[in-house]
Write an enzyme that holds these catalytic residues in place. Structure first.
Site, PDB file in Angstrom:
ATOM      1  N   LYS A 221       0.749  -1.418   0.057  1.00  0.00           N
ATOM      2  CA  LYS A 221      -0.065  -0.014  -0.119  1.00  0.00           C
ATOM      3  C   LYS A 221       0.807   1.395   0.021  1.00  0.00           C
ATOM      4  O   LYS A 221       2.051   1.194   0.925  1.00  0.00           O
ATOM      5  CB  LYS A 221      -0.726  -0.112   1.169  1.00  0.00           C
ATOM      6  CG  LYS A 221      -1.864   1.097   1.024  1.00  0.00           C
ATOM      7  CD  LYS A 221      -2.961   0.774   2.201  1.00  0.00           C
ATOM      8  CE  LYS A 221      -2.760   1.363   3.621  1.00  0.00           C
ATOM      9  NZ  LYS A 221      -3.671   1.046   4.691  1.00  0.00           N
ATOM     10  N   LYS A 223       0.950   5.411   0.433  1.00  0.00           N
ATOM     11  CA  LYS A 223       0.390   6.693   0.653  1.00  0.00           C
ATOM     12  C   LYS A 223       0.036   7.778  -0.462  1.00  0.00           C
ATOM     13  O   LYS A 223       1.104   7.943  -1.138  1.00  0.00           O
ATOM     14  CB  LYS A 223       0.772   7.353   1.887  1.00  0.00           C
ATOM     15  CG  LYS A 223       0.954   6.565   3.201  1.00  0.00           C
ATOM     16  CD  LYS A 223      -0.536   6.204   3.690  1.00  0.00           C
ATOM     17  CE  LYS A 223      -0.282   5.512   5.223  1.00  0.00           C
ATOM     18  NZ  LYS A 223      -1.706   5.364   5.715  1.00  0.00           N
ATOM     19  N   ASP A 251      -3.892   4.864  -0.332  1.00  0.00           N
ATOM     20  CA  ASP A 251      -4.471   5.290   1.056  1.00  0.00           C
ATOM     21  C   ASP A 251      -4.165   6.876   1.127  1.00  0.00           C
ATOM     22  O   ASP A 251      -3.092   7.448   1.073  1.00  0.00           O
ATOM     23  CB  ASP A 251      -3.603   4.805   2.315  1.00  0.00           C
ATOM     24  CG  ASP A 251      -4.390   5.121   3.501  1.00  0.00           C
ATOM     25  OD1 ASP A 251      -5.345   5.987   3.603  1.00  0.00           O
ATOM     26  OD2 ASP A 251      -3.964   4.674   4.624  1.00  0.00           O
ATOM     27  N   ASP A 327     -10.600  -1.186  13.225  1.00  0.00           N
ATOM     28  CA  ASP A 327      -9.298  -0.884  13.860  1.00  0.00           C
ATOM     29  C   ASP A 327      -9.655  -1.269  15.594  1.00  0.00           C
ATOM     30  O   ASP A 327     -10.771  -1.167  16.054  1.00  0.00           O
ATOM     31  CB  ASP A 327      -9.176   0.727  13.996  1.00  0.00           C
ATOM     32  CG  ASP A 327      -8.059   1.216  14.829  1.00  0.00           C
ATOM     33  OD1 ASP A 327      -7.160   1.515  14.130  1.00  0.00           O
ATOM     34  OD2 ASP A 327      -8.022   1.094  15.996  1.00  0.00           O
ATOM     35  N   GLU A 385      -3.334  -5.489   7.581  1.00  0.00           N
ATOM     36  CA  GLU A 385      -2.412  -4.532   7.461  1.00  0.00           C
ATOM     37  C   GLU A 385      -1.180  -4.949   8.339  1.00  0.00           C
ATOM     38  O   GLU A 385      -1.394  -5.283   9.340  1.00  0.00           O
ATOM     39  CB  GLU A 385      -2.576  -3.029   7.626  1.00  0.00           C
ATOM     40  CG  GLU A 385      -1.617  -1.901   7.383  1.00  0.00           C
ATOM     41  CD  GLU A 385      -2.116  -0.691   7.328  1.00  0.00           C
ATOM     42  OE1 GLU A 385      -3.329  -0.316   8.071  1.00  0.00           O
ATOM     43  OE2 GLU A 385      -1.789   0.172   6.634  1.00  0.00           O
TER      44      GLU A 385
END
Lengths: 445, 445
Positions: A221, A223, A251, A327, A385
């Protein structure tokens, strides 16, 4: 043999801050200089019982406010029977979220809600230690009726009733033994964000992306969201490095308005984006739904900042997400995450947990593993993740092997920090910060 | 003449709590025993400048956490130029909501966001005192371009662009002078919740409802949601007391799930309910939309717990509300409320502010009066909530005449508490609470 009348004797809190901003670890378009921090809580007990550990994750300033919020819950916890707490963590969860005066400070969102999450998770850590099981296994072994009773269905019944939840949990149990064996042998698939921090240059990005593939990850991934030209260049570097078969997610960390999210994601789509994460405000259910309609087949992922089960319910009802990112430390602990996992199962949407930060990998792996073993029953299109920061500070750190999280076997929720790390990184009095203040004074004198 | 280089010298905070739970004032189905409280902030200045006052409203426990959150903002404020702050409060608002480390604690919701609201409102109080105007007038006199620049349009542009806002404000100015005259002569219509607290018996309800009508109110509100039979009886008593021409609203304070909200509201509809307020979770945009479709012609009202402009945007986009209930101290202050007033104006939905608590009437009247004079241009179907509690503790308390809020004329935002009240009700050291602790010790000794 612990005494049956053992009690919680204290709720000790610690303001723990790691100076991560100095290496731009964790830098993204919204959070350029985080100091990964934890409002850490330890439930002390008597009678030979274990302790319970939990925390809220923050990124620096304000961690003291988060600690104050945890302290505000003390009177609800001290003096409780350890046996009763562990037999039914849901009672404390309901007492904490139901304290009408404290509820006003949310309701069920922000600092106060994260504080409840820290305390509730500490109870689950204690319960799992006491049961001699890792949390994922305690949950997977639990009776479906008991699990259903752990959930607060308030505000959910238009989307998920207790009977539906019970049915999902009963069906989820079929084949659990076989999946447990598979999990213990092969672990749970992970993806890694380590190559993609915004503060890293292209060489570091390429080097870390190549290493991720070599290490067995099948998804990385990046950013994005600060500068479109940079993002196009970085996506090109990443795709060229990893080849066509590795999933590439991006992201945006909430940087965009809805029209901008649609334009920007469209400009990156040529690199075969798998998902766009947090394209806009985490609160914007209708906005995510509009983005999802516009950017398909790129998937829309969100949830790390979704503040409670009511928001997840709406994201699913509105068809706003392809990927639910729970989360472990944003909502009110395991109990509320059980509700969210069940909502995702009801709507048939895969859960790919958010992790990283301080100890979020350690916590959330338990929830994903429970989901695999005893609820969704699959790891297809599901990944946790992984970020390789700060694990050494935990007594039971995550173990990654061939791109997979190894199933924890130690009793508990993997939430305990090493005493040496607490002593060093407690803010501002710990040895690291005290020395840092001295250095700063030396420079300015 | 104040010095042009005057600065903010201190951000003083106070944990103020009033023992309102002892008379069941403010009791409702979700909040049975509130101790109305304020995390109160005073911006101290030098150079002969006035002070700025603001606060977050809470209902007791956790007010210390709210104070800690205000304190966490101190470094952003102390040392700023008073002239620069007042010339552009939007700069501070953006700096506070944009502090990436503090933002993690919301984002833009809960304790941290309310703290920003308290500080930002204190700056507006200071700006209005400095300008020698009540805040409503400062806003109504302000240049539309300057007002537009006070707003953070992030996450709004799919519903409201800066150009649309500017256009609404320019159109809103037409006839402002005439409306100012009308406002000063007649005030702004109010409704009262004082008869309807859940802890009051039927006699007290009837007595206070009759008095409300005699006092000139054309709308009253009852708390509902604890017991349906009680609610039916209380609505019958209220309707019989006030007659057919007074609007009767009901407030469920978030007690219901969506299906329950629809059933319960249906059972009360025969009493000619005007609106049902907070029928379910304040976060549930889709739920409110479903309730609204089902209970029409009863109107749906919500907003006092809506945590930011993104949620209001969605309530309006989804057609989920008939009435937008802004709160002066829940979102990030005047700047964010300007955005919400503009969203309501864009969608043509009337704003009927939430008030009561500690000082919420004092604050929010300014926003409604600005809306009337220089934005929506009308008071049709618009009323400000009025509750006759705790006004005496303010230096510039609201004045109600013939069911209307009298327009404040003193400079400022009416946010300053009397020093004697601060000294008495500061928790736990103020004279009231110290004596109370002594009494309690006496009883238990």
């Amino acid at each position: 043999m612990p005494a049956t009348d053992a009690r919680i004797t204290a709720v000790d809190t610690y303001d723990i801050r790691f100076p991560t901003s100095r290496a731009l670890d964790g830098s993204d378009a919204m959070n350029p200089d985080p100091d990964y921090s934890a409002a850490y809580v330890v439930l002390r007990t008597d009678g030979g019982e274990p302790e319970g550990h939990g925390f809220a994750f923050t990124i620096g300033r304000g961690n003291d406010v988060q600690v104050a919020a945890v302290r505000a819950l003390r009177d609800h916890v001290v003096g409780r029977s350890v046996a009763a707490l562990c037999a039914d963590p849901g009672t404390l969860y309901r007492d904490l979220t139901g304290d009408s005066q404290l509820r006003w400070l949310g309701p069920e969102k922000g600092v106060m809600h994260m504080a409840i999450g820290a305390v509730v998770n500490a109870v689950w850590d204690l319960a799992a230690r006491r049961a001699g099981k890792p949390l994922w296994r305690l949950l997977a072994d639990a009776d479906p009726e008991w699990l259903t009773a752990q959930i607060d269905f308030r505000y959910l019944t238009d989307a998920l009733t207790p009977d539906e939840a019970l049915d999902l949990l009963r069906r989820g149990r079929k084949g659990a033994a076989e999946r447990t064996g598979h999990l213990l042998a092969y672990g749970y698939p992970a993806y890694t964000t380590s190559p993609g921090w915004l503060g890293y240059d292209d060489d570091k990005l390429a080097r870390l992306a190549a290493r991720a593939v070599a290490d067995g990850f099948t998804q990385i991934k990046l950013k994005v969201g600060a500068d479109l030209d940079d993002d196009i260049r970085r996506c090109r570097v990443a795709r060229a490095t990893v080849g066509p078969d590795i999933r590439l997610a991006a992201d945006a960390n909430q940087r965009w308005d809805v029209p901008e999210a649609i334009r920007w994601t469209g400009a990156l789509a040529e690199f075969g984006l798998y998902w766009i994460e947090e394209p806009t405000s985490p609160d914007d259910v209708l906005g995510h739904a509009a983005v999802r309609r516009a950017v398909a087949p790129v998937k829309v992922a969100t949830g790390e900042h979704a503040h409670n089960r009511v928001l997840f319910k709406q994201l699913l009802q509105a068809g706003a997400v392809d990927i639910v990112q729970i989360d472990a430390a944003r909502v009110a602990g395991v109990n509320e995450n059980l509700a969210i996992l069940l909502l995702a199962a009801k709507f048939g949407v895969p859960v790919c947990p958010h992790a990283g930060g301080v100890g979020l990998c350690e916590l959330v792996q338990h929830l994903a593993m429970f989901d695999y073993v005893a609820l969704s029953g699959t790891t297809e299109d599901r990944v946790i993740e992984y970020v390789d920061h700060l694990h050494d500070h935990f007594t039971d750190p995550v173990v990654i092997r061939a791109g997979h999280y190894t199933a924890p076997t130690a009793p508990g929720f993997s939430a305990a920090l090493r005493p040496a790390s607490v002593a060093r990184y407690t803010y501002p009095g710990g040895t690291f910060w005290a020395a840092d203040a001295e250095r700063t004074e030396g420079r300015t004198a």
